[in-house]
Structure formats: structure tokens, C-alpha cells
Design an enzyme around this catalytic site. Structure first.
Site, PDB file in Angstrom:
ATOM      1  N   LYS A   1      -6.144   6.372 -17.548  1.00 40.89           N
ATOM      2  CA  LYS A   1      -5.860   4.955 -17.273  1.00 40.89           C
ATOM      3  C   LYS A   1      -6.662   4.433 -16.070  1.00 40.89           C
ATOM      4  O   LYS A   1      -7.291   3.384 -16.137  1.00 40.89           O
ATOM      5  CB  LYS A   1      -4.353   4.785 -17.049  1.00 40.89           C
ATOM      6  CG  LYS A   1      -3.535   5.043 -18.315  1.00 40.89           C
ATOM      7  CD  LYS A   1      -2.057   4.987 -18.067  1.00 40.89           C
ATOM      8  CE  LYS A   1      -1.486   6.200 -17.379  1.00 40.89           C
ATOM      9  NZ  LYS A   1      -1.526   7.472 -18.125  1.00 40.89           N
ATOM     10  N   ILE A   2      -6.619   5.189 -14.964  1.00 38.47           N
ATOM     11  CA  ILE A   2      -7.289   4.704 -13.741  1.00 38.47           C
ATOM     12  C   ILE A   2      -8.809   4.822 -13.888  1.00 38.47           C
ATOM     13  O   ILE A   2      -9.547   3.886 -13.573  1.00 38.47           O
ATOM     14  CB  ILE A   2      -6.776   5.481 -12.500  1.00 38.47           C
ATOM     15  CG1 ILE A   2      -5.275   5.227 -12.308  1.00 38.47           C
ATOM     16  CG2 ILE A   2      -7.554   5.081 -11.246  1.00 38.47           C
ATOM     17  CD1 ILE A   2      -4.597   6.093 -11.261  1.00 38.47           C
TER      18      ILE A   2
ATOM     19  N   SER B   1      -7.370  10.627  -6.069  1.00 38.64           N
ATOM     20  CA  SER B   1      -6.489  11.255  -7.050  1.00 38.64           C
ATOM     21  C   SER B   1      -5.480  12.220  -6.396  1.00 38.64           C
ATOM     22  O   SER B   1      -4.322  11.859  -6.216  1.00 38.64           O
ATOM     23  CB  SER B   1      -7.341  11.952  -8.102  1.00 38.64           C
ATOM     24  OG  SER B   1      -6.562  12.175  -9.245  1.00 38.64           O
ATOM     25  N   ARG B   2      -5.920  13.409  -6.051  1.00 38.05           N
ATOM     26  CA  ARG B   2      -5.048  14.354  -5.352  1.00 38.05           C
ATOM     27  C   ARG B   2      -5.898  15.160  -4.377  1.00 38.05           C
ATOM     28  O   ARG B   2      -7.015  15.585  -4.712  1.00 38.05           O
ATOM     29  CB  ARG B   2      -4.345  15.315  -6.331  1.00 38.05           C
ATOM     30  CG  ARG B   2      -3.177  14.700  -7.088  1.00 38.05           C
ATOM     31  CD  ARG B   2      -1.987  14.378  -6.171  1.00 38.05           C
ATOM     32  NE  ARG B   2      -0.896  13.738  -6.875  1.00 38.05           N
ATOM     33  CZ  ARG B   2      -0.698  12.419  -6.967  1.00 38.05           C
ATOM     34  NH1 ARG B   2      -1.540  11.586  -6.389  1.00 38.05           N
ATOM     35  NH2 ARG B   2       0.341  11.926  -7.612  1.00 38.05           N
TER      36      ARG B   2
ATOM     37  N   GLU C   1      -2.153  16.700   3.152  1.00 35.29           N
ATOM     38  CA  GLU C   1      -1.560  15.412   3.542  1.00 35.29           C
ATOM     39  C   GLU C   1      -0.047  15.454   3.736  1.00 35.29           C
ATOM     40  O   GLU C   1       0.506  14.612   4.446  1.00 35.29           O
ATOM     41  CB  GLU C   1      -1.924  14.327   2.524  1.00 35.29           C
ATOM     42  CG  GLU C   1      -1.242  14.457   1.167  1.00 35.29           C
ATOM     43  CD  GLU C   1      -1.600  13.301   0.235  1.00 35.29           C
ATOM     44  OE1 GLU C   1      -2.804  13.034   0.059  1.00 35.29           O
ATOM     45  OE2 GLU C   1      -0.670  12.672  -0.309  1.00 35.29           O
TER      46      GLU C   1
ATOM     47  N   HIS D   1      -3.214   7.600   1.458  1.00 37.95           N
ATOM     48  CA  HIS D   1      -2.538   7.525   0.155  1.00 37.95           C
ATOM     49  C   HIS D   1      -1.932   6.145  -0.098  1.00 37.95           C
ATOM     50  O   HIS D   1      -0.747   6.014  -0.373  1.00 37.95           O
ATOM     51  CB  HIS D   1      -1.467   8.625   0.050  1.00 37.95           C
ATOM     52  CG  HIS D   1      -1.256   9.079  -1.363  1.00 37.95           C
ATOM     53  ND1 HIS D   1      -1.111  10.395  -1.706  1.00 37.95           N
ATOM     54  CD2 HIS D   1      -1.176   8.382  -2.528  1.00 37.95           C
ATOM     55  CE1 HIS D   1      -0.931  10.494  -3.012  1.00 37.95           C
ATOM     56  NE2 HIS D   1      -0.972   9.278  -3.529  1.00 37.95           N
TER      57      HIS D   1
ATOM     58  N   CYS E   1      -9.012  12.604 -12.132  1.00 41.78           N
ATOM     59  CA  CYS E   1      -8.331  13.584 -12.985  1.00 41.78           C
ATOM     60  C   CYS E   1      -7.058  14.055 -12.283  1.00 41.78           C
ATOM     61  O   CYS E   1      -6.935  13.917 -11.063  1.00 41.78           O
ATOM     62  CB  CYS E   1      -9.263  14.766 -13.264  1.00 41.78           C
ATOM     63  SG  CYS E   1      -9.938  15.496 -11.772  1.00 41.78           S
ATOM     64  N   PRO E   2      -6.114  14.625 -13.030  1.00 41.96           N
ATOM     65  CA  PRO E   2      -4.893  15.120 -12.376  1.00 41.96           C
ATOM     66  C   PRO E   2      -5.170  16.442 -11.667  1.00 41.96           C
ATOM     67  O   PRO E   2      -6.192  17.088 -11.915  1.00 41.96           O
ATOM     68  CB  PRO E   2      -3.939  15.339 -13.556  1.00 41.96           C
ATOM     69  CG  PRO E   2      -4.820  15.584 -14.723  1.00 41.96           C
ATOM     70  CD  PRO E   2      -6.103  14.830 -14.488  1.00 41.96           C
TER      71      PRO E   2
ATOM     72  N   ASP F   1      -8.532   8.874  -0.210  1.00 44.22           N
ATOM     73  CA  ASP F   1      -7.199   8.276  -0.044  1.00 44.22           C
ATOM     74  C   ASP F   1      -6.142   9.375  -0.085  1.00 44.22           C
ATOM     75  O   ASP F   1      -4.960   9.107   0.076  1.00 44.22           O
ATOM     76  CB  ASP F   1      -6.954   7.256  -1.170  1.00 44.22           C
ATOM     77  CG  ASP F   1      -5.651   6.490  -0.988  1.00 44.22           C
ATOM     78  OD1 ASP F   1      -5.405   6.019   0.146  1.00 44.22           O
ATOM     79  OD2 ASP F   1      -4.872   6.382  -1.951  1.00 44.22           O
TER      80      ASP F   1
ATOM     81  N   ASP G   1     -14.691  14.316 -19.078  1.00 42.20           N
ATOM     82  CA  ASP G   1     -13.262  14.441 -19.373  1.00 42.20           C
ATOM     83  C   ASP G   1     -13.169  15.380 -20.567  1.00 42.20           C
ATOM     84  O   ASP G   1     -13.939  15.222 -21.529  1.00 42.20           O
ATOM     85  CB  ASP G   1     -12.664  13.053 -19.723  1.00 42.20           C
ATOM     86  CG  ASP G   1     -11.144  13.058 -19.741  1.00 42.20           C
ATOM     87  OD1 ASP G   1     -10.556  13.901 -20.452  1.00 42.20           O
ATOM     88  OD2 ASP G   1     -10.530  12.218 -19.062  1.00 42.20           O
TER      89      ASP G   1
HETATM   90  P1  NAI Z   1      -4.144   9.768 -16.821  1.00 42.86           P
HETATM   91  O1  NAI Z   1      -3.251  10.872 -17.261  1.00 42.86           O
HETATM   92  O2  NAI Z   1      -4.103   8.467 -17.549  1.00 42.86           O
HETATM   93  O3  NAI Z   1      -5.671  10.275 -16.835  1.00 42.86           O
HETATM   94  C1  NAI Z   1      -6.075  11.529 -16.387  1.00 42.86           C
HETATM   95  C2  NAI Z   1      -7.352  11.885 -17.142  1.00 42.86           C
HETATM   96  O4  NAI Z   1      -7.845  13.119 -16.599  1.00 42.86           O
HETATM   97  C3  NAI Z   1      -7.118  12.121 -18.645  1.00 42.86           C
HETATM   98  O5  NAI Z   1      -8.066  11.393 -19.418  1.00 42.86           O
HETATM   99  C4  NAI Z   1      -7.314  13.623 -18.824  1.00 42.86           C
HETATM  100  O6  NAI Z   1      -7.880  13.975 -20.075  1.00 42.86           O
HETATM  101  C5  NAI Z   1      -8.303  13.888 -17.672  1.00 42.86           C
HETATM  102  N1  NAI Z   1      -8.379  15.316 -17.338  1.00 42.86           N
HETATM  103  C6  NAI Z   1      -7.463  16.288 -17.551  1.00 42.86           C
HETATM  104  N2  NAI Z   1      -7.966  17.470 -17.160  1.00 42.86           N
HETATM  105  C7  NAI Z   1      -9.212  17.222 -16.693  1.00 42.86           C
HETATM  106  C8  NAI Z   1     -10.239  18.049 -16.187  1.00 42.86           C
HETATM  107  N3  NAI Z   1     -10.088  19.380 -16.098  1.00 42.86           N
HETATM  108  N4  NAI Z   1     -11.409  17.475 -15.802  1.00 42.86           N
HETATM  109  C9  NAI Z   1     -11.587  16.146 -15.926  1.00 42.86           C
HETATM  110  N5  NAI Z   1     -10.648  15.299 -16.423  1.00 42.86           N
HETATM  111  C10 NAI Z   1      -9.480  15.839 -16.797  1.00 42.86           C
HETATM  112  O7  NAI Z   1      -3.848   9.580 -15.268  1.00 42.86           O
HETATM  113  P2  NAI Z   1      -4.117   8.286 -14.374  1.00 42.86           P
HETATM  114  O8  NAI Z   1      -2.946   7.373 -14.422  1.00 42.86           O
HETATM  115  O9  NAI Z   1      -5.462   7.756 -14.669  1.00 42.86           O
HETATM  116  O10 NAI Z   1      -4.105   8.946 -12.906  1.00 42.86           O
HETATM  117  C11 NAI Z   1      -5.111   9.840 -12.477  1.00 42.86           C
HETATM  118  C12 NAI Z   1      -4.670  10.482 -11.172  1.00 42.86           C
HETATM  119  O11 NAI Z   1      -4.636   9.493 -10.144  1.00 42.86           O
HETATM  120  C13 NAI Z   1      -3.234  11.047 -11.195  1.00 42.86           C
HETATM  121  O12 NAI Z   1      -3.203  12.367 -11.708  1.00 42.86           O
HETATM  122  C14 NAI Z   1      -2.845  11.017  -9.753  1.00 42.86           C
HETATM  123  O13 NAI Z   1      -3.187  12.276  -9.204  1.00 42.86           O
HETATM  124  C15 NAI Z   1      -3.753   9.948  -9.130  1.00 42.86           C
HETATM  125  N6  NAI Z   1      -3.018   8.799  -8.581  1.00 42.86           N
HETATM  126  C16 NAI Z   1      -3.248   8.443  -7.286  1.00 42.86           C
HETATM  127  C17 NAI Z   1      -2.584   7.373  -6.709  1.00 42.86           C
HETATM  128  C18 NAI Z   1      -2.844   6.912  -5.298  1.00 42.86           C
HETATM  129  O14 NAI Z   1      -2.027   6.158  -4.746  1.00 42.86           O
HETATM  130  N7  NAI Z   1      -3.935   7.302  -4.664  1.00 42.86           N
HETATM  131  C19 NAI Z   1      -1.576   6.626  -7.478  1.00 42.86           C
HETATM  132  C20 NAI Z   1      -1.470   7.035  -8.871  1.00 42.86           C
HETATM  133  C21 NAI Z   1      -2.142   8.109  -9.388  1.00 42.86           C
END
Ligand code: NAI
Length: 334
Positions: free
Chosen positions: A154-155, A233-234, A263, A295, A205-206, A258, A174
Site C-alpha cells: 500500500k505505502i 518502514s522498520r 528506537e 517515527h 517492506c515489512p 523515520d 517485491d
Molecule cells: P503492505 O503489507 O501493504 O506492503 C508490504 C509489501 O512488502 C508487500 O507488497 C509485500 O509483498 C512486500 N514484501 C514482503 N516481503 C518482502 C521482501 N522480502 N522484500 C521486499 N518486499 C517484501 O504494507 P504497507 O502498509 O505498505 O506498510 C509497509 C511497512 O511500512 C509496514 O510493514 C510498516 O513496517 C511500515 N509503516 C511505517 C509507519 C511509520 O509511521 N513510519 C506507519 C505504517 C507502516
């Protein structure tokens, strides 16, 4: 239902109270983080609400269960900090807010890029000091640069679209490529090629075992000299000592983060009157080409409304024994 909201800040209280006007839940907002010690305080509650840096390991979950808790409502998307196997064994349901605002985080990543590229953080401080000199403020254009996106969920997808709008060439990695991204003109490539070709790399990525320290000595050596790395991300996607080494060697050109690998003991707190016992972050703060935010990618008005409303909906669904796609199970990490 009475809910203990851990790691609570003034904005959590404001947005949860607004979302609760017609719902009638009782919230206690607790500043302390959730851990095995504070989990013991939950005897009078029906559920707990937790955030990204709360400890949801086996010990905490066991304490929660012994206090009668059967629901942990995460007010975040990521769940890498939860022992999902222990939760299942103990009969504790874990729910989350999977997509409160992809735009909030994607736009924050772009803010880090623009700030680093045009040094606006430095200009802001200079002008406040009546220093109107432009010396050492030369930046670079974003347009025409190749941007590598790791993780196009999504992001990552929103981020990729914004960067295309800037006139960048976007490439991606991905394990599950998105057709929509390909239709948008984004090319998927291998991880190694992405590192080798990109001027700017952004992690979306997560944090899972395969992505833990995806940024390490080897992957940094694949990057172009002077490239920019962005992580919203993390923190543990990055092996911090390797990144510091690469910055010192003037190989990595810019770092915008971020999130930070350690952290949990720093972020979301005002430590301005303390001595910081973390050499790595102090080093990073001292580098002129590093920008750190604590963050705050999620922290927009729109995202906070969505987080509060979805969390309350998750709690209602649990109370009404309704199934929900926001439930997190060990299957999601297998
Ligand atoms: P999402 O689940 O929609 O997308 C994650 C993408 O990563 C998926 O397309 C998945 O196939 C891909 N992925 C899985 N394993 C992978 C790998 N080994 N290599 C590359 N890509 C891989 O998650 P979303 O909503 O896009 O969030 C992404 C990350 O952003 C979250 O996991 C979270 O850690 C982080 N986040 C950070 C925030 C902040 O305040 N800084 C707030 C919300 C999320």
C-alpha cells in the site's frame, strides 16, 4: 468494555475520545509502555490497546492472559513485535489497523528526500539566525533520478506514484509484484540490480526474517556511491553499524530515517534533558547528510482519525464476536 491504552500520547487521547462519542467504551490512557511489568495492571480491563514499540512477547502476553485479557487491539499496521504463536496458544486475539493512511507514510518519505536533497533543514536554521548565505547549500534535482522501491504494498505504491510525478524513473523489488505498478510503467528487478541502479532507495517492506538487516555491508557495497537511503518502514531493516561505516567512508551519500533499529528506548519520548546512552544514534545525529525523525510517518490528522475509528470498530467486532479481516494470525507471517 474497559480498555487500557498503553504508550498513550495526547493525540491518542484526543482522537480516541472523538471517535468514542457514540460508542460508549471506557478508555484509560496510560503513558507507560506495555511490557511484562505493566501487563500486571490490566486486571480491571477487558482489552488492551498497544502501539508499535510495546513489548508483546510471550512474557507480556502470559501476564495479560492471567489478568483475563483476551484482546490486544494494535493501533498500528505492523505486527512484527507480537509473538503471534504465543497469542494463539494463550487464546488472545490480536487485531490491527492495516491501512490507515498509506499517503501519510509515503508523503513523509518524500519529505525526507526533499529535505536531504535541498538541505531545507539547514536553511531553516540559518535564516532564523539571520544567516542568509547560500554557501554549502547546493542540492540536486529529484527529476530524472532513478528511485528504487523495496516493497510495493500500500505505502510503496503511493510512494512510487508520487516519485513518478516528480519525473523520476521508478524501479521496484517485491517477491509479489503488482500488476497495477507494472501498468503504471514501474519495472520490477532483482534486489541486487535495484541497489546497483538506484540514486534513491526507499524501504517499504515489512520486518520479517528475510528483510531483517536487508541493508548491510554487502547490499551497501552494491549501492551507487553517493546514493540516498530512506527508511520509513522498520528500524531493524538496517544494520546500523554498517550504515555508519558506509557514511564515514563517503559511500552512502544521504540517509533519511523515520525508524531506528534501537528506537524502543528512545522514540516517542522527550529525552532533551538526559544523556543519551546510544552511541550509534548520537553519531548519526552528528552527520550533516543524515536526517532523523522519530517515527512520525503515521502522524497526520487523517491517519489519526482512521486509526481511532478502525481500532474502535475492531474492539466492537471482538465484543460482538464478529469475524474481522483485521485479525492478525500466525498465518500472516508464514
Ligand atoms: P503492505 O503489507 O501493504 O506492503 C508490504 C509489501 O512488502 C508487500 O507488497 C509485500 O509483498 C512486500 N514484501 C514482503 N516481503 C518482502 C521482501 N522480502 N522484500 C521486499 N518486499 C517484501 O504494507 P504497507 O502498509 O505498505 O506498510 C509497509 C511497512 O511500512 C509496514 O510493514 C510498516 O513496517 C511500515 N509503516 C511505517 C509507519 C511509520 O509511521 N513510519 C506507519 C505504517 C507502516
Amino acid at each position: 468494555m474497559k480498555i487500557a491504552v498503553f504508550s498513550s500520547k495526547s493525540y491518542d487521547e484526543e482522537y480516541f475520545i472523538n471517535a468514542n462519542t457514540s460508542k460508549g467504551f471506557v478508555f484509560d490512557f496510560i503513558e507507560a509502555p506495555l511490557d511484562p511489568r505493566s501487563a500486571k495492571w490490566t486486571k480491571d480491563y477487558d482489552a488492551v490497546c498497544a502501539f508499535v514499540n510495546d513489548d508483546l512477547g510471550r512474557d507480556t502476553l502470559t501476564e495479560l492472559r492471567s489478568c483475563g485479557i483476551r484482546l490486544v487491539a494494535l493501533r498500528c499496521a505492523g505486527f512484527n513485535h507480537v509473538d503471534l504463536h504465543a497469542a494463539r496458544e494463550l487464546g488472545i486475539k490480536i487485531m490491527r489497523v492495516p491501512a490507515y493512511s498509506p499517503n501519510a507514510v509515503a508523503e513523509h518519505a518524500v519529505a525526507l528526500i526533499l529535505t536531504l536533497a535541498r538541505k531545507t533543514h539547514k536553511s531553516y536554521n540559518r535564516v532564523r539566525d539571520a544567516n542568509f548565505s547560500l554557501e554549502r547549500l547546493v542540492g540536486f534535482n529529484i527529476s530524472g533520478k532513478r528511485v528504487g522501491v523495496i516493497g510495493t504494498g500500500k505505502i510503496g505504491q503511493v510512494f512510487a506514484g508520487i516519485m513518478q510525478g516528480f519525473g523520476c524513473i521508478v524501479i521496484a523489488y517485491d517477491p509479489y509484484p503488482s500488476e497495477q505498478m507494472e501498468k503504471q510503467g514501474i519495472t520490477y528487478t532483482t534486489l541486487k540490480k535495484l541497489f546497483q541502479l538506484s540514486d534513491i532507495i526507499s524501504l517499504h517492506c515489512p520486518l520479517v526474517p528475510e528483510t531483517h538487516r536487508i541493508i548491510n555491508e554487502e547490499s551497501l557495497s552494491w549501492m551507487k556511491k553517493g546514493a540516498m537511503l530512506i527508511n520509513t518502514s522498520r528500524g531493524k531493516l538496517i544494520h546500523t553499524p554498517d550504515v555508519i561505516h558506509s557514511l564515514r567512508e563517503k559511500h552512502l551519500g544521504y540517509l533519511g530515517i523515520d525508524v531506528y533499529s534501537e528506537e524502543e528506548k528512545l522514540f516517542f519520548r522527550d529525552l532533551s534533558e538526559r544523556i543519551i546512552d546510544d552511541e550509534a544514534i548520537m553519531q548519526l545525529i552528528s552527520f550533516p547528510n543524515v536526517l532523523i525523525t522519530s517515527h512520525q510517518g503515521f502522524l497526520t490528522h487523517e491517519a489519526l482519525i482512521e486509526i481511532a475509528e478502525t481500532t474502535l470498530k475492531n474492539i466492537s467486532d471482538f465484543r460482538d464476536q464478529k469475524s474481522s479481516e483485521n485479525e492478525v494470525t500466525p498465518l500472516l507471517i508464514n
